[in-house]
Design a protein around this motif. Structure first.
Motif, mmCIF file in Angstrom:
data_model
loop_
_atom_site.group_PDB
_atom_site.id
_atom_site.type_symbol
_atom_site.label_atom_id
_atom_site.label_comp_id
_atom_site.label_asym_id
_atom_site.label_seq_id
_atom_site.Cartn_x
_atom_site.Cartn_y
_atom_site.Cartn_z
ATOM 1 N N ILE A 92 48.152 102.048 10.074
ATOM 2 C CA ILE A 92 49.570 102.364 10.250
ATOM 3 C C ILE A 92 49.750 103.854 10.557
ATOM 4 O O ILE A 92 50.567 104.218 11.401
ATOM 5 C CB ILE A 92 50.402 101.907 9.037
ATOM 6 N N ALA A 110 57.387 97.996 16.775
ATOM 7 C CA ALA A 110 57.311 98.552 15.424
ATOM 8 C C ALA A 110 57.637 97.506 14.357
ATOM 9 O O ALA A 110 57.097 97.570 13.249
ATOM 10 C CB ALA A 110 58.240 99.756 15.293
ATOM 11 N N PHE A 129 48.939 104.145 14.103
ATOM 12 C CA PHE A 129 50.050 103.593 14.878
ATOM 13 C C PHE A 129 51.194 104.604 14.992
ATOM 14 O O PHE A 129 51.789 104.743 16.052
ATOM 15 C CB PHE A 129 50.588 102.322 14.223
ATOM 16 N N LYS A 130 51.504 105.289 13.896
ATOM 17 C CA LYS A 130 52.596 106.268 13.916
ATOM 18 C C LYS A 130 52.322 107.352 14.955
ATOM 19 O O LYS A 130 53.213 107.728 15.719
ATOM 20 C CB LYS A 130 52.794 106.883 12.540
ATOM 21 N N TRP A 182 54.411 95.945 13.031
ATOM 22 C CA TRP A 182 53.337 96.849 12.625
ATOM 23 C C TRP A 182 52.453 96.278 11.539
ATOM 24 O O TRP A 182 51.238 96.390 11.609
ATOM 25 C CB TRP A 182 53.929 98.162 12.115
ATOM 26 N N THR A 186 52.235 97.142 22.890
ATOM 27 C CA THR A 186 51.431 96.539 21.820
ATOM 28 C C THR A 186 49.949 96.792 22.070
ATOM 29 O O THR A 186 49.216 97.191 21.160
ATOM 30 C CB THR A 186 51.709 95.023 21.726
ATOM 31 N N LEU A 242 48.915 100.247 21.174
ATOM 32 C CA LEU A 242 48.739 100.451 19.733
ATOM 33 C C LEU A 242 47.363 99.979 19.290
ATOM 34 O O LEU A 242 46.708 100.610 18.468
ATOM 35 C CB LEU A 242 49.792 99.686 18.936
ATOM 36 N N ALA A 284 48.690 95.834 12.073
ATOM 37 C CA ALA A 284 47.815 96.730 11.302
ATOM 38 C C ALA A 284 46.771 95.936 10.530
ATOM 39 O O ALA A 284 45.601 96.345 10.473
ATOM 40 C CB ALA A 284 48.642 97.598 10.355
#
Length: 149
Positions: free
Chosen positions: A62, A40, A65-66, A43, A10, A13, A47
């Motif tokens: 996002i 995930a 993040f991907k 997210w 986390t 991210l 986000a």
């Protein structure tokens, strides 16, 4: 070798520094199969929080993040949960009395130490893992502090 828990995934991210440290870590890093999918699931909430801090849209975050998750999926060796089941009771004795949610990660550390015969460093922002130090494990809050590299 390192065992990475949900808190670090986390953080990777959300934080450029944590993500870079994890990606640049020379140690072999392991986690449980469910950890990445667990992160995930959150997210959208993560986000929105990061978008607010960066003054960008959640959609932009996002996409970021991907990319980060894809890099982490390539970096982290995922261990199926069924392999750690024989270590569950011992893991519970070590850390379950403090936080039963930490038992799977502790069981993974026990499994790796047993099967690979190597020193294992737990990477987690969760202070409960300080208990693992009493049982021969290293514990660090950030990826690839010198003791975990």
């Amino acid at each position: 070798m390192c065992v990475v828990d949900t808190s670090v995934v986390t953080a990777a991210l959300l934080s450029d520094i944590t993500h870079r440290r994890l990606m640049e870590c020379r140690a072999t890093c392991y986690t449980l199969s469910y950890v990445l999918s667990e992160v995930a699931r959150h997210w959208d909430r993560l986000a929105r929080w990061r978008a607010g801090r960066l003054s960008v849209s959640p959609e932009e975050v996002i996409e970021e993040f991907k990319g980060r998750m894809e890099a982490m999926m390539a970096k982290l060796r995922k261990v199926p949960e069924d392999l750690i089941l024989p270590y569950w009771d011992e893991a519970f004795e070590i850390i379950g009395w403090r936080d039963s949610g930490d038992v799977p990660i502790m069981a993974l550390a026990l499994y790796l130490r047993d099967k690979l015969g190597a020193r294992v460093c737990l990477i987690s922002t969760d202070k409960d893992f300080a208990e693992a130090v009493k049982h021969g494990f290293a514990w660090r809050k950030r990826p690839c502090d010198e003791a975990s590299a």
